[in-house]
Design an enzyme around this catalytic site. Structure first.
Site, mmCIF file in Angstrom:
data_model
loop_
_atom_site.group_PDB
_atom_site.id
_atom_site.type_symbol
_atom_site.label_atom_id
_atom_site.label_comp_id
_atom_site.label_asym_id
_atom_site.label_seq_id
_atom_site.Cartn_x
_atom_site.Cartn_y
_atom_site.Cartn_z
ATOM 1 N N ASP A 129 0.675 -1.134 0.010
ATOM 2 C CA ASP A 129 0.207 0.129 -0.038
ATOM 3 C C ASP A 129 0.824 1.225 0.021
ATOM 4 O OD1 ASP A 129 -2.486 1.261 0.001
ATOM 5 O OD2 ASP A 129 -3.527 -0.125 1.383
ATOM 6 N N ASP A 186 -10.219 3.211 -3.639
ATOM 7 C CA ASP A 186 -11.155 2.269 -3.211
ATOM 8 C C ASP A 186 -12.229 2.040 -3.736
ATOM 9 O OD1 ASP A 186 -8.634 1.851 -1.704
ATOM 10 O OD2 ASP A 186 -9.567 1.902 0.344
HETATM 11 C C1 GLA Z 1 -6.171 1.127 1.279
HETATM 12 C C2 GLA Z 1 -6.204 0.042 0.138
HETATM 13 C C3 GLA Z 1 -7.237 -0.888 0.470
HETATM 14 C C4 GLA Z 1 -7.043 -1.585 1.600
HETATM 15 C C5 GLA Z 1 -6.752 -0.532 2.868
HETATM 16 C C6 GLA Z 1 -6.188 -1.100 4.066
HETATM 17 O O1 GLA Z 1 -7.189 1.846 1.398
HETATM 18 O O2 GLA Z 1 -6.345 0.649 -1.171
HETATM 19 O O3 GLA Z 1 -7.495 -1.857 -0.577
HETATM 20 O O4 GLA Z 1 -5.776 -2.236 1.692
HETATM 21 O O5 GLA Z 1 -5.830 0.424 2.604
HETATM 22 O O6 GLA Z 1 -6.055 -0.252 5.214
#
Ligand code: GLA
Length: 387
Positions: A129, A186
């Site tokens: 990430d 997301d």
């Molecule tokens: C980010 C990523 C998600 C997930 C969250 C976890 O937002 O894009 O897919 O992994 O972190 O905290």
């Protein structure tokens, strides 16, 4: 010969969409059981990935990441052994910054140490990430670092980058060594989010391919609003089964990794049917991994992005064709074969196999004009035949 990793988009399941912070080894083992017993592994879903929130908030005295003993009392090697015994591969999560997005320790300046630890635990896939990245350091450098660390950790680990399409990632991600890269923010469990993500990646087909796939985020198919995170799920949503099918078809034809996110223990028959659709999976897993191009109808006929066709050329000469209707009414949508390089004079027609119903639709010349349901799609595999 075993297929090399990430030759085609990875397929699997990830804990984030439904469970977010509320994860533990019992649930993970149950998901592993479901993946095998309900036919997901056989269909190609091989990675079981634990996302954020698996560790303690502090590293140990030697600087190692420590699995939360309440969530994972037997440790990660035990979980990984369980997953491997089922014939699955095991995935974990870390972050290029000082902390993960949920505030657990990230791998910044621990890249080589963490890669070794992941290898020791039997990890086969690492999602990486982008939260809490030190501002002065380009993300490109940090993905290159972790990629090298993983390549040299003594175990083959698929590297799934996740910087949400920022910082010009399309230009440098392939040469960084990552096998997949998140190109979007997301996903949320609603129709608007699905369509926005898909539209955002149309026209980006040069930037996906074997060993470095454009990842449009995990699937929300079958969640029906059941997430413990209001942002992703319950407070905003859920989709109809028709919309989940369209979502799956978009991700399949656009070459995104197919990483399921619903609670497989509660998946309905309709959800299973979508996730296990062999023809759509075959399109996604085509060996050449070519990006799908977009054909848009005349702009004066429909509102922008209301209706369009995606075409993905396949290794055996067939074409995967998805005709999508994002509008609120059923529509007859016409695809002219000319737009795919087939003039009438070529003397070629297309034998169409319906990838959703499994039916053979017969041979078509010059055009195909199916009626497409609202928020729906028609996906066919087209085989060229001489007239
Ligand atoms: C980010 C990523 C998600 C997930 C969250 C976890 O937002 O894009 O897919 O992994 O972190 O905290």
């Amino acid at each position: 010969m075993n297929k090399p990793i990430a030759l085609t988009p990875p397929m699997g399941w990830n804990s984030w969409n439904t469970f977010t912070w509320d994860i533990n080894e019992k649930m993970i083992c149950e998901m592993a059981d479901r993946m095998v017993e309900d036919g997901y592994l056989e269909a190609g879903y091989e990675y079981l990935v634990i996302d954020d929130c698996w560790s303690l908030k502090q590293r140990d005295a030697d600087g190692n990441l420590v699995p939360d003993p309440e969530k994972f009392p037997h440790g990660m090697k035990w979980v990984s052994d369980y997953v491997h015994e089922k014939g699955l591969k095991f995935g974990m999560y870390s972050c290029a910054g000082t902390h993960t997005c949920a505030g657990y320790p990230g791998s910044f300046e621990h890249e080589f140490q963490d890669a070794k630890k992941f290898a020791e635990w039997g990890v086969d896939y690492l999602k990486y990430d982008y939260c809490f990245k030190p501002r002065q350091i380009p993300g490109e450098i940090l993905y290159k670092r972790m990629s090298l660390a993983l390549k040299n950790c003594g175990r083959e680990i698929l590297f799934a980058a996740c910087n949400w399409g920022t910082d010009g990632v399309y230009d440098w991600i392939r040469s960084s060594g990552a096998h997949t890269y998140r190109s979007t923010g997301d996903i949320q469990d609603n129709w608007e989010s699905i369509t926005n993500l898909a539209i955002s990646q149309m026209g980006k087909e040069p930037y996906t391919g074997n060993f470095c796939h454009n990842d449009m985020d995990m699937l929300v198919v079958g969640m029906h609003g059941a997430s413990n995170d209001g942002f992703i799920g319950s407070k905003i949503g859920g989709c109809t089964d028709q919309e989940y099918l369209t979502h799956f078809a978009l991700w399949a034809i656009m070459g995104s990794p197919l990483i399921m996110g619903c609670d497989l223990r509660k998946a309905s028959e309709e959800t299973k049917k979508t996730l296990l659709n062999k023809d759509l999976i075959a399109i996604n897993q085509d060996l050449e991994s070519r990006g799908a191009y977009v054909i848009k109808p005349l702009p004066d006929v429909y509102n922008e992005n209301e209706a369009f066709t995606l075409v993905k050329p396949l290794a055996d000469g067939d074409l995967a064709i998805g005709i999508f209707n994002f509008s609120d009414t059923q529509r007859e949508l016409s695809l002219e074969f000319w737009d795919m390089g087939i003039p009438y004079a070529a003397g070629v027609s297309l034998a169409l196999h319906d990838c959703i119903t499994g039916e053979e639709l017969g041979e078509f010349t010059e055009r195909f004009a199916p009626v497409v349901p609202s928020h729906g799609c028609v996906v066919v595999r087209a085989h060229l035949v001489e007239k």
